[in-house]
Scaffold this motif. Sequence first.
Motif, PDB file in Angstrom:
ATOM      1  N   LYS A  37      -4.127   1.615  -2.424  1.00 50.76           N
ATOM      2  CA  LYS A  37      -4.776   1.083  -1.319  1.00 50.76           C
ATOM      3  C   LYS A  37      -4.955  -0.254  -1.375  1.00 50.76           C
ATOM      4  O   LYS A  37      -5.252  -0.897  -2.287  1.00 50.76           O
ATOM      5  CB  LYS A  37      -6.149   1.941  -0.953  1.00 50.76           C
ATOM      6  N   LEU A  38      -5.148  -0.852  -0.129  1.00 51.56           N
ATOM      7  CA  LEU A  38      -5.730  -2.323   0.010  1.00 51.56           C
ATOM      8  C   LEU A  38      -6.807  -2.530  -0.741  1.00 51.56           C
ATOM      9  O   LEU A  38      -6.927  -3.879  -1.653  1.00 51.56           O
ATOM     10  CB  LEU A  38      -5.849  -2.718   1.753  1.00 51.56           C
ATOM     11  N   LYS A  77       0.846  -1.220   0.088  1.00 50.63           N
ATOM     12  CA  LYS A  77       0.087   0.148  -0.028  1.00 50.63           C
ATOM     13  C   LYS A  77       0.947   1.300   0.179  1.00 50.63           C
ATOM     14  O   LYS A  77       2.019   1.181   0.504  1.00 50.63           O
ATOM     15  CB  LYS A  77      -0.860   0.022   1.073  1.00 50.63           C
ATOM     16  N   ARG A  78       0.265   2.397  -0.623  1.00 50.12           N
ATOM     17  CA  ARG A  78       1.161   3.712  -0.800  1.00 50.12           C
ATOM     18  C   ARG A  78       2.244   3.516  -2.032  1.00 50.12           C
ATOM     19  O   ARG A  78       2.781   4.563  -2.472  1.00 50.12           O
ATOM     20  CB  ARG A  78       1.578   4.140   0.624  1.00 50.12           C
ATOM     21  N   VAL A  88      -2.821  -5.530  -3.345  1.00 48.98           N
ATOM     22  CA  VAL A  88      -1.942  -4.536  -2.629  1.00 48.98           C
ATOM     23  C   VAL A  88      -1.926  -5.353  -1.276  1.00 48.98           C
ATOM     24  O   VAL A  88      -2.912  -5.464  -0.429  1.00 48.98           O
ATOM     25  CB  VAL A  88      -2.809  -3.400  -2.859  1.00 48.98           C
TER      26      VAL A  88
END
Lengths: 117, 110
Positions: free
Chosen positions: A83-84, A15-16, A116
Amino acid sequence: EAGVAQSPRYKIIEKRQSVAFWCNPISGHATLYWYQQILGQGPKLLIQFQNNGVVDDSQLPKDRFSAERLKGVDSTLKIQPAKLEDSAVYLCASSLGRTSVSYNEQFFGPGTRLTVL
Amino acid sequence: AQRVTQPEKLLSVFKGAPVELKCNYSYSGSPELFWYVQYSRQRLQLLLRHISRESIKGFTADLNKGETSFHLKKPFAQEEDSAMYYCALSGAGSARQLTFGSGTQLTVLP
């Protein structure tokens, strides 16, 4: 004829992080679509191009997703930051895009499976 | 807003038995309805559309505007029919985008 090509086929990121997907439509197809398919759901349209112009991007989360089709052929879809909940299969499709008919059949690529973590 | 509902996530039938995959839709105008199919390890592809009134691989689907349904039927299922089936709707407007249902996984047992 060759079908819609997509790459990569699989991608795992944290993530990110950022990620980009590439699509090459069937030669001569004016319309290109990007769909998001979350597990257990049907494909959901993110963005539709007619040649190099955007026809519909109403369901594209524009704060993190972007797409372009600069020369009216290949297209890239980018997520930044991921994002997830972006974990999904991203499908590209293309069609002839003839305005003289009521429906132009969409031909789908194999998809890119994004995970993710 | 346009919406497509496929109430069955999973459906199993025996070879040679009839099969019906249900699809209901919500749309205020006159939609076009489609069935898409995805066989194992293959791409999503168009199976049939209501306007063409064709029978593809023995499958038919009739648009019932009164019941807002577009159920997919086949009188005698075959093992090669095992796949994921999606009902989709295209409304009016210049974009004519597709709205998909959540899909039904059909398994035809030997």
